[in-house]
Design a protein around this motif. Structure first.
Motif, PDB file in Angstrom:
ATOM      1  N   THR A 280     -28.939   5.427   7.409  1.00 44.29           N
ATOM      2  CA  THR A 280     -29.562   6.708   7.727  1.00 44.29           C
ATOM      3  C   THR A 280     -29.006   7.248   9.033  1.00 44.29           C
ATOM      4  OG1 THR A 280     -31.371   5.599   8.907  1.00 44.29           O
ATOM      5  CG2 THR A 280     -31.718   6.104   6.571  1.00 44.29           C
ATOM      6  N   GLY A 281     -29.022   8.574   9.143  1.00 47.88           N
ATOM      7  CA  GLY A 281     -28.630   9.224  10.384  1.00 47.88           C
ATOM      8  C   GLY A 281     -27.146   9.359  10.609  1.00 47.88           C
ATOM      9  N   CYS A 282     -26.335   9.141   9.582  1.00 48.30           N
ATOM     10  CA  CYS A 282     -24.885   9.264   9.747  1.00 48.30           C
ATOM     11  C   CYS A 282     -24.471  10.723   9.931  1.00 48.30           C
ATOM     12  CB  CYS A 282     -24.155   8.693   8.539  1.00 48.30           C
ATOM     13  SG  CYS A 282     -24.395   6.925   8.277  1.00 48.30           S
ATOM     14  N   LEU A 283     -23.365  10.930  10.643  1.00 54.16           N
ATOM     15  CA  LEU A 283     -22.824  12.272  10.826  1.00 54.16           C
ATOM     16  C   LEU A 283     -22.621  12.966   9.481  1.00 54.16           C
ATOM     17  CD1 LEU A 283     -21.460  14.478  12.612  1.00 54.16           C
ATOM     18  CD2 LEU A 283     -19.309  13.230  12.278  1.00 54.16           C
ATOM     19  N   GLU A 284     -22.053  12.256   8.530  1.00 49.63           N
ATOM     20  CA  GLU A 284     -21.770  12.836   7.217  1.00 49.63           C
ATOM     21  C   GLU A 284     -23.045  13.284   6.506  1.00 49.63           C
ATOM     22  OE1 GLU A 284     -20.272  10.882   3.157  1.00 49.63           O
ATOM     23  OE2 GLU A 284     -18.758  10.837   4.758  1.00 49.63           O
ATOM     24  N   ALA A 285     -24.136  12.557   6.730  1.00 47.33           N
ATOM     25  CA  ALA A 285     -25.386  12.859   6.045  1.00 47.33           C
ATOM     26  C   ALA A 285     -25.996  14.178   6.484  1.00 47.33           C
ATOM     27  CB  ALA A 285     -26.389  11.728   6.265  1.00 47.33           C
ATOM     28  N   VAL A 286     -25.605  14.661   7.675  1.00 44.92           N
ATOM     29  CA  VAL A 286     -26.184  15.910   8.170  1.00 44.92           C
ATOM     30  C   VAL A 286     -25.146  17.015   8.383  1.00 44.92           C
ATOM     31  CG1 VAL A 286     -28.210  14.855   9.215  1.00 44.92           C
ATOM     32  CG2 VAL A 286     -26.089  15.000  10.538  1.00 44.92           C
ATOM     33  N   ALA A 287     -23.851  16.679   8.331  1.00 39.06           N
ATOM     34  CA  ALA A 287     -22.832  17.693   8.587  1.00 39.06           C
ATOM     35  C   ALA A 287     -21.751  17.747   7.522  1.00 39.06           C
ATOM     36  CB  ALA A 287     -22.180  17.451   9.955  1.00 39.06           C
ATOM     37  N   GLY A 288     -21.799  16.868   6.517  1.00 35.21           N
ATOM     38  CA  GLY A 288     -20.804  16.863   5.459  1.00 35.21           C
ATOM     39  C   GLY A 288     -21.121  17.873   4.364  1.00 35.21           C
ATOM     40  N   GLY A 289     -20.261  17.901   3.366  1.00 34.60           N
ATOM     41  CA  GLY A 289     -20.420  18.857   2.284  1.00 34.60           C
ATOM     42  C   GLY A 289     -21.714  18.701   1.514  1.00 34.60           C
ATOM     43  N   ALA A 290     -22.120  17.449   1.275  1.00 36.88           N
ATOM     44  CA  ALA A 290     -23.364  17.219   0.544  1.00 36.88           C
ATOM     45  C   ALA A 290     -24.556  17.750   1.334  1.00 36.88           C
ATOM     46  CB  ALA A 290     -23.540  15.736   0.257  1.00 36.88           C
ATOM     47  N   ALA A 291     -24.509  17.619   2.662  1.00 39.90           N
ATOM     48  CA  ALA A 291     -25.589  18.140   3.506  1.00 39.90           C
ATOM     49  C   ALA A 291     -25.631  19.662   3.442  1.00 39.90           C
ATOM     50  CB  ALA A 291     -25.400  17.668   4.941  1.00 39.90           C
TER      51      ALA A 291
END
Length: 450
Positions: A280-291
């Motif tokens: 949880t809390g990864c950069l990708e999880a909040v700023a990637g395409g899926a986010a």
């Protein structure tokens, strides 16, 4: 006394033989390194002349002449007309014999497969693309890749002349073994022998790397600014987020090949957002395409974004591209969402810039389509949060490579860089080509067949 004298003589003779063998090995190593340096300089510099080679590779004029003659005799380089005269006889220009063989590039992304065939100068001669789902597993995806490669090779009629293969995948790769390792979006691919499968099928050495490293390599080989910079940081922001590091003109992979995997670094703003890696809390999880897609869908559902609500009603989904398109139409909520992602990415890049101190930062991936809405925010975060000395000579730019060409271009140059490296060149030069010698890609000579 006679026995002692005989023993002393034998010992001295053994020492002289050992010294001679050591000297022979040293000369052989210097020869191969010189050949590889000359070949690399000719490959990477258009219009290279022999006088420029002497300056470029740091070898004496007579040594350079010998290495050039040897490479010409081996059929690897040839004349390319004459360069400008500086008062005497016009110098010969040299080029690699691009037509002597072919290399194959395979770019596997989450939802797309691109296969290309290039000559030995790295020029793509043919390219095919097909929609795939990497989650279908290695057998399904690689079978499709093999079909596209076969179609390419049949079209040019030179199946027997594949010199090398470069492959990229969207996940962590142990470069030494050519295997993906616990890739988050690639079920069934963990430790699958991707490199060995294609090497055996086509009888050519193959190398596997992660997709972001190949994009960085493509910039290095096609972007004059990247080639001149020498120390470059490449960030790809798309469905996933990752970085490629170039140190003194060479890719830096780290101890096992996972250098630059910034998408799965936890950030304070990440909160409890669940990432595809399981944390949880990864950069990708909040700023990637899926986010972006997830947050865009929320804006559409709550009618905070009229443009995205209209897209959802029409298509039934919201993609990262839809967020960019809505921002281009002036939608305030979509613009704010892109700005937030840009600030998060910029904060991570600021840390990397202070830590690594590159003189060029290239940003690529799907985020390039939103450059008008994100580039200024990324720049602002970097210059605000990085040390002044780290940004003193920093140049920040978006990638100029088309999204469908970067990965396959990098795969081609991976194959060329590896097959022409000193250690590899030494293993196939006497045979005339690496075709039919897949074992030269491995580090262990014991893997060579009898």
């Amino acid at each position: 006394m006679r026995t002692g004298a005989t023993f002393a003589y034998s010992r001295q003779k053994f020492r002289m033989v050992g010294q001679a063998q050591h000297e022979e090995k040293r000369v052989s190593t210097e020869r191969i390194e010189g050949l590889a340096a000359v070949l690399t300089a000719v490959r990477n510099s258009e219009g290279m002349t022999q006088p420029r080679l002497t300056q470029h590779v740091g070898l004496g004029r007579s040594v350079v002449a010998q290495r050039v003659a040897e490479l010409e005799s081996a059929g690897l380089i040839t004349d390319d007309g004459y360069g400008p005269s500086t008062g005497g006889r016009a110098p010969r220009r040299l080029r690699i014999r691009a037509e002597a063989g072919y290399v194959v590039g395979v770019d596997i992304t989450a939802q797309r497969l691109v296969v290309g065939v290039a000559d030995l100068a790295g020029t793509l001669l043919a390219q095919l693309e097909e929609v795939v789902d990497v989650a279908d597993g290695p057998d399904a995806v690689l079978t499709t890749a093999e079909r596209l490669i076969d179609d390419h090779l049949e079209s040019i009629g030179r199946i027997a002349r594949v010199w090398a293969i470069g492959i990229g995948v969207p996940g962590p790769v142990e470069f030494r073994t050519g295997q993906p390792v616990a890739p988050p979006i690639m079920p069934g691919w963990d430790r699958y022998p991707v490199r060995d499968r294609l090497a055996q099928r086509y009888g050519a050495p193959a190398w596997l790397d992660n997709d972001v490293n190949l994009l960085a390599l493509a910039e290095l080989r096609t972007n004059p600014a990247a080639s001149a910079a020498r120390n470059m940081l490449y960030m790809r922001a798309d469905v996933g987020v990752g970085a490629g590091l170039v140190v003194k003109g060479e890719l830096y992979r780290g101890a096992n090949g996972s250098a630059g995997d910034i998408g799965h670094v936890a950030i304070p703003e990440g909160g409890d957002a669940i990432c595809r890696c399981g944390n949880t809390g990864c950069l990708e999880a909040v700023a990637g395409g899926a986010a972006l897609a997830r947050e865009g869908r929320m804006l559409a559902d709550t009618r905070q974004s009229p443009a995205l609500a209209a897209t959802l009603a029409e298509t039934g989904t919201v993609r990262p591209l839809d967020v960019t398109l809505a921002a281009e139409k002036g939608d305030p909520a979509a613009r704010a969402l892109l700005q937030r992602s840009a600030h998060l990415l910029g904060g991570m890049l600021a840390t990397l810039v202070s830590f690594y101190n590159p003189n060029l930062l290239v940003i690529g991936g799907g985020i390039v389509r939103a450059r008008a809405h994100v580039l200024a925010a990324i720049r602002e975060a970097i210059y605000r949060r990085s040390l002044p000395l780290a940004t003193q000579d920093l140049r920040i730019e978006m990638s100029s490579l088309p999204d469908d060409l970067g990965g396959v271009t990098g795969a081609v140059h991976l194959a060329l860089d590896e097959v022409f490296s000193p250690g590899r060149l030494a293993r196939w030069l006497d045979a005339g080509s690496p075709a039919g010698q897949p074992y030269i890609a491995t580090d262990d000579m014991l893997e060579r067949p009898a």
